[in-house]
Write a protein that holds these residues in place. Sequence first.
Motif, mmCIF file in Angstrom:
data_model
loop_
_atom_site.group_PDB
_atom_site.id
_atom_site.type_symbol
_atom_site.label_atom_id
_atom_site.label_comp_id
_atom_site.label_asym_id
_atom_site.label_seq_id
_atom_site.Cartn_x
_atom_site.Cartn_y
_atom_site.Cartn_z
ATOM 1 N N THR C 198 0.813 -1.215 0.000
ATOM 2 C CA THR C 198 0.000 0.000 0.000
ATOM 3 C C THR C 198 0.842 1.258 0.000
ATOM 4 O O THR C 198 0.307 2.360 -0.141
ATOM 5 N N ALA C 199 2.180 1.099 0.166
ATOM 6 C CA ALA C 199 3.031 2.294 0.259
ATOM 7 C C ALA C 199 3.017 3.099 -1.041
ATOM 8 O O ALA C 199 3.152 4.318 -1.025
ATOM 9 N N GLY C 200 2.844 2.426 -2.176
ATOM 10 C CA GLY C 200 2.804 3.124 -3.461
ATOM 11 C C GLY C 200 4.104 3.813 -3.826
ATOM 12 O O GLY C 200 4.112 4.902 -4.391
ATOM 13 N N THR C 201 5.217 3.173 -3.501
ATOM 14 C CA THR C 201 6.529 3.760 -3.780
ATOM 15 C C THR C 201 7.367 2.809 -4.640
ATOM 16 O O THR C 201 7.138 1.605 -4.630
ATOM 17 N N PRO C 202 8.332 3.381 -5.352
ATOM 18 C CA PRO C 202 9.205 2.502 -6.143
ATOM 19 C C PRO C 202 10.193 1.735 -5.257
ATOM 20 O O PRO C 202 10.496 2.166 -4.151
ATOM 21 N N GLY C 203 10.660 0.629 -5.757
ATOM 22 C CA GLY C 203 11.627 -0.191 -5.020
ATOM 23 C C GLY C 203 10.931 -1.297 -4.256
ATOM 24 O O GLY C 203 9.733 -1.248 -3.997
ATOM 25 N N ALA C 204 11.737 -2.337 -3.931
ATOM 26 C CA ALA C 204 11.205 -3.490 -3.196
ATOM 27 C C ALA C 204 11.800 -3.504 -1.798
ATOM 28 O O ALA C 204 12.624 -2.656 -1.456
#
Lengths: 85, 404, 337
Positions: C198-204
């Motif tokens: 749910t963070a909606g950010t790039p990267g894992a």
Amino acid sequence: MEALKLKLKQQIIEALNLQDTKPEDIDDNAPLFGEGLGLDSIDSLELMVLLERNYHIKVEDPREGRKILQSVQTMAEFIQSKQPA
Amino acid sequence: MAERVFITGIGMISAIGSNVMENLRSLRLQQTGLGYTKFIDTIHRNTLPVAEVPQSTPELAAMAGMEGTAGYTRTALLGLVAMQESLQSAGIADATALPAAFINASTVGGMCDTEQVYFDILDPSKEGTFLQFIDTLDCADCTQRIADAVGINEYVATISTACSSSANALMYGARMIRQGLVQRAVCGGTEALTRFTMNGFNSLKNIDKQFCRPFDQHRNGLNLGEGAAYLVLESESLVRERGARVLAELSGWCNTNEAFHPTAPSPEGDGAYGAMKNALAMSGRSAEDVQYVNVHGTATLNNDASEGKALERLFGGNVPKFSSTKPFTGHTLAAAGAIEAIYAVLSIDQQMIFPNLNFSEKMEELNIVPETQLLEEYPVRNVISNSFGFGGNNASLVISKYEG
Amino acid sequence: MKGRFYIQGTAAISPQESFSGEFTPQLLTLADKNLLRVKEPDYRAFIAPNSLRRMSRVLKMGLTTAIRCLQNSGVAVPDAIITGTGKGSLHDTERFLHDIRRYSETALNPTPFIQSTYNSVNGLVALQVQCTEYNNTFVHRGFSFEHALLDAMMLLSEGRAGNVLAGAFDEMSDEYFYIRSRIGSWKEQLTQPEEMFTAGTPGALSGEGSAFFVLSSTPSDVHIAGLKMLYKPSQERVHETLEAFLRQHGLQPSDIGLLISGRSGDTNFDHYYHALTAQYFPQTPEVPFKQLCGEYDTAASFALWLAVERMRKEELRHVLIYNQFFGEQHTFILLGR
């Protein structure tokens, strides 16, 4: 000589990560390879690195190394022979 | 019935030539590629001989048609030069026209370039073009760069089993063809010299300060080399369908493990014996059918003793002509299996056996000696090519004359 | 490829309690960085002290998982040992690079160099169980484990092996974690596994782990029905390939009882999963797994381990795993009963 041997034993234990071994468990004349401590050819290379890093003695020929690394006694004698009296 | 697997193209670059013809010429003239490094930043530059590809990395980029393209390591460029020649040799103008596999091999990937910028990458205060080499640290980078440049994408894989890597790549590709997963697989390996591997083998005290002397009583270790080689493997049906020229047949292979020691083979050469014996059985040939063995022959104390024992066990009193070509190319690690597989193809094609340079005295443990002369017009129909490595990984290939 | 490839036994070391006892998925709480570290068992039960003393972390992890898997499968000596690893022993590679610099290329200890070799775990497994047969190691990012599986399946299909040990291992070091952070592989802000989707950010979130399997032609409760790899595909090609792959096995998307997906919450690449599930699996239960193990080259091996766990507990006829690694390597693994 005794002090050198004790120090060598401590250095061997640390370098080879012999976790359950204490310096007093290593007999001066016990073979390091085969039965004895059960070390192998990679350990012998690591022990040559130990000599080079701590005593500034370079052993080039693995066959010569085998003679020097027979036991703590032979290692200590070799180190002493290389150091100025 | 699984299909036969044919070799229809070969391409290579090594210290003795930037294509197959140049390699053959140097083998014929008995010109070694051993010398001292021009390109590696190391304290061993004047003491440890290496077989370095004479072209600089920018020169390789020009040869590969990749001038000014960012992020191509020396490993990838060596590979691309060899890949382009192999496709051309197979008469493949467009590698994308057919679903194919690219099975590559490498032991340290782009380390040659990564090690030069590694500590800059670790330094948060530094920014720059070196960041494009972050992803080149692994072995897959060079494979993907090469695959992308020529457009092979059905199967892409990288194998790393130390010095037997590219022999295993050839086996894997051949097996994929026999399974019917693909009809064409381009297989081989690429390896660039690095400070990392020079120091690694030096720390194992198995680099000779002289030029290496395989199967000699006074041998004292290997010399590293660099290079790349690929063989185009195709199914029999594809060969017929497109009327491809067949250079040789990859008729047998076997992979075994010593399970003896992390870096040393068993003294009696059990793994080498098993690999050669089973590869030969698979090829449907017998020991008498083999005219030449291109041995692994690194010139380390252990390898040659163990491999020699295995030859004596397999062939008894009739050991065929054998030689190590490592005094020409150095030990090119992951590329060695493919480079030597091409030499096996050349041996059959040219009816020629290449000499084992730098040999002078028979090993005391063995009754056999390598071939030291260049033999021409020698009837070579089947060649065994050996590649053995760390971790006990052994691989033998049987390469046979194409007889329709 | 002809044949069915039955899973006789499994073992996994992962950030979960996966190595022994009953597995219950847990969402970890990360303290300082976006990295899920494995829970390491006591290796002394699996490796002799004289061997253990020299081994670095991933060697112990890989070897122990392999030995445990053979035990769980009731196989003393397999007929082949095949592994995949994206990065091998990062600790040893790093240590040797640092030693070269620190000691100016003199007096170097060979152990990190030997252990940095990608096939060292394979060699150790072979040595410990005295397996002198086929031995291979694949090192191709998100295809490393998949090629190990394919190789195993081919060996079985060729009839050249009865039991094949196939597995994967990868570790994450602090140094390599930092290196990958420089090219944006990981989420920038500390993100908990429970928030990652749910963070909606790039990267894992970074991860690590080791998982092994014994495959054979002898029937057991779960088998691998098919495997398909796709290199740098377009979204359309992923979809076309899925359709063809299912068709080849006589299946419709609705036949899939469970989809195990490699969604990682990485906004750069999760669109592959969103589009695939929306088009083919709108009603199919989907279980993501990277909140449990993090992202790493051979994370699909944890997914396969998880799939086998689920199939042993639930009535699932067909399970599909779909995973991709930073957009480049995509894989479908189809499991059957």
